[in-house]
Write an enzyme that holds these catalytic residues in place. Structure first.
Site, PDB file in Angstrom:
ATOM      1  N   ARG A  23      38.727  39.461  30.022  1.00  0.00           N
ATOM      2  CA  ARG A  23      38.582  38.218  29.264  1.00  0.00           C
ATOM      3  C   ARG A  23      37.404  38.303  28.291  1.00  0.00           C
ATOM      4  O   ARG A  23      36.343  38.825  28.614  1.00  0.00           O
ATOM      5  CB  ARG A  23      38.355  37.066  30.245  1.00  0.00           C
ATOM      6  CG  ARG A  23      37.984  35.758  29.576  1.00  0.00           C
ATOM      7  CD  ARG A  23      38.251  34.607  30.473  1.00  0.00           C
ATOM      8  NE  ARG A  23      37.256  34.452  31.531  1.00  0.00           N
ATOM      9  CZ  ARG A  23      37.283  33.463  32.411  1.00  0.00           C
ATOM     10  NH1 ARG A  23      38.247  32.547  32.380  1.00  0.00           N
ATOM     11  NH2 ARG A  23      36.362  33.372  33.333  1.00  0.00           N
ATOM     12  N   ARG A  37      31.543  37.048  29.222  1.00  0.00           N
ATOM     13  CA  ARG A  37      30.678  36.165  30.022  1.00  0.00           C
ATOM     14  C   ARG A  37      29.933  36.978  31.075  1.00  0.00           C
ATOM     15  O   ARG A  37      30.512  37.829  31.721  1.00  0.00           O
ATOM     16  CB  ARG A  37      31.513  35.093  30.711  1.00  0.00           C
ATOM     17  CG  ARG A  37      31.797  33.899  29.823  1.00  0.00           C
ATOM     18  CD  ARG A  37      32.815  32.956  30.421  1.00  0.00           C
ATOM     19  NE  ARG A  37      32.583  32.638  31.833  1.00  0.00           N
ATOM     20  CZ  ARG A  37      33.341  31.768  32.511  1.00  0.00           C
ATOM     21  NH1 ARG A  37      34.349  31.147  31.920  1.00  0.00           N
ATOM     22  NH2 ARG A  37      33.098  31.522  33.773  1.00  0.00           N
TER      23      ARG A  37
HETATM   24  P1  AMP Z   1      33.983  28.111  35.261  1.00  0.00           P
HETATM   25  O1  AMP Z   1      33.883  28.141  33.789  1.00  0.00           O
HETATM   26  O2  AMP Z   1      34.734  26.922  35.786  1.00  0.00           O
HETATM   27  O3  AMP Z   1      34.499  29.418  35.821  1.00  0.00           O
HETATM   28  O4  AMP Z   1      32.497  27.946  35.821  1.00  0.00           O
HETATM   29  C1  AMP Z   1      31.512  28.924  35.572  1.00  0.00           C
HETATM   30  C2  AMP Z   1      30.351  28.773  36.534  1.00  0.00           C
HETATM   31  O5  AMP Z   1      29.745  27.485  36.363  1.00  0.00           O
HETATM   32  C3  AMP Z   1      30.725  28.826  38.009  1.00  0.00           C
HETATM   33  O6  AMP Z   1      30.838  30.150  38.510  1.00  0.00           O
HETATM   34  C4  AMP Z   1      29.557  28.073  38.635  1.00  0.00           C
HETATM   35  O7  AMP Z   1      28.381  28.861  38.638  1.00  0.00           O
HETATM   36  C5  AMP Z   1      29.342  26.959  37.613  1.00  0.00           C
HETATM   37  N1  AMP Z   1      30.174  25.776  37.926  1.00  0.00           N
HETATM   38  C6  AMP Z   1      31.204  25.258  37.187  1.00  0.00           C
HETATM   39  N2  AMP Z   1      31.720  24.170  37.767  1.00  0.00           N
HETATM   40  C7  AMP Z   1      31.025  23.994  38.915  1.00  0.00           C
HETATM   41  C8  AMP Z   1      31.079  23.052  39.982  1.00  0.00           C
HETATM   42  N3  AMP Z   1      31.994  22.064  39.991  1.00  0.00           N
HETATM   43  N4  AMP Z   1      30.185  23.179  40.997  1.00  0.00           N
HETATM   44  C9  AMP Z   1      29.265  24.157  41.011  1.00  0.00           C
HETATM   45  N5  AMP Z   1      29.159  25.090  40.060  1.00  0.00           N
HETATM   46  C10 AMP Z   1      30.021  25.013  39.025  1.00  0.00           C
END
Ligand code: AMP
Length: 210
Positions: free
Chosen positions: A124, A157
Site C-alpha cells: 500500500r 505509512r
Molecule cells: P488506521 O488508519 O485505522 O489503520 O489507524 C492507524 C493507527 O491509528 C492505528 O494502528 C492506531 O495506532 C491508531 N488508531 C486509529 N483508530 C484508533 C482507535 N479507534 N483506537 C486506538 N487507536 C487508533
C-alpha cells in the site's frame, strides 16, 4: 435507511476504500479515526505528538485521546445527518463509549483471509495530501510514486512496515475481533466477503445495507 454505520475489519481489509465510497452513496461523512490522528500528527498538535509513537509502532492510541478527537469531529454540523465510522471502535471500551453517545444502525464487517492482509499492507502507498490509496501491484499510480489526483509524492505509512504490521494484526485479533461478537449479539452485524476488486466488495456492502 441506515445513517449511523460502523465498519469493522482487520488492517488491510479495505475499510478505508469502502468506507469512502459508501459514505458518499449515503451522503454522510466518512470519519476515520486513523485519518484524524494522522492529521493531528502532521499538525504537531499536543494530541498528535502523544499519539505518534503508538501509531508508528502499530499499537492502539489510548482511548481517551481517540475519544476526544472523535467527539470533536462528531460535533461538526455535517455529522448531524449520520456518519460512517472507519477504524472506531477498536476495543470493547470504545464500543461501550460509542453506545453512550450515539445509537448505531448497522455494523459492516469486512472479512478476509489473514494471509492476504500482509501483502495488501506492505504494497500500500498513500497520498499524504488527499488520502488516496494505491497498491503497487493491483492499483499502481499512473506515474510511479505520484498521486494521480494531485501529483503529491506518495508515502509508505510507517505502520505499513513489517514489524508494525505484525503488531497491528495481533492487536486486531486480541482487542478488535471481540467486537464481532459484541455487535453480533446486538443483531447489528452484517458480514461481507472482502476479497475481490473494490467494485465487487462495494456491491456486496451495498447489498447488506439495503
Ligand atoms: P488506521 O488508519 O485505522 O489503520 O489507524 C492507524 C493507527 O491509528 C492505528 O494502528 C492506531 O495506532 C491508531 N488508531 C486509529 N483508530 C484508533 C482507535 N479507534 N483506537 C486506538 N487507536 C487508533
Amino acid at each position: 435507511m441506515m445513517h449511523r454505520i460502523v465498519f469493522l475489519g482487520p488492517p488491510g481489509a479495505g475499510k478505508g476504500t469502502q468506507a469512502a465510497r459508501i459514505a458518499r452513496d449515503l451522503g454522510v461523512p466518512h470519519l476515520s479515526t486513523g485519518d484524524l490522528l494522522r492529521a493531528a500528527v502532521a499538525a504537531r498538535t499536543p494530541l498528535g505528538l502523544e499519539a505518534e509513537g503508538h501509531m508508528s509502532a502499530g499499537r492502539l492510541v489510548p482511548d481517551d485521546l481517540v475519544l476526544r478527537i472523535l467527539h470533536e469531529r462528531l460535533e461538526q454540523p455535517d455529522a448531524r445527518v449520520g456518519y460512517l465510522l472507519d477504524g472506531f471502535p477498536r476495543n470493547l471500551a470504545q464500543a461501550e463509549a460509542l453506545g453512550k453517545f450515539s445509537e448505531v444502525d448497522g455494523v459492516v464487517s469486512l472479512d478476509i483471509a489473514p494471509d492476504r492482509l500482509v501483502r495488501r499492507l506492505s504494497e500500500r502507498r498513500v497520498c499524504p495530501k488527499c488520502q488516496s490509496v494505491y497498491n503497487l501491484s493491483t492499483k499502481p499510480p499512473a506515474t510511479a510514486g505520484m498521486c494521480d489526483l494531485d501529483g503529491t509524492p506518495l508515502v509508505h505509512r510507517p505502520d505499513d512496515r513489517p514489524e508494525a504490521i505484525a503488531t497491528r494484526l495481533k492487536v486486531y485479533a486480541e482487542q478488535t475481533a471481540p467486537l464481532l461478537d459484541y455487535y453480533g449479539k446486538r443483531h447489528l452485524l452484517r458480514s461481507v466477503d472482502a476479497s475481490g476488486t473494490p467494485d465487487e466488495v462495494a456491491a456486496r456492502v451495498r447489498q447488506v445495507l439495503t
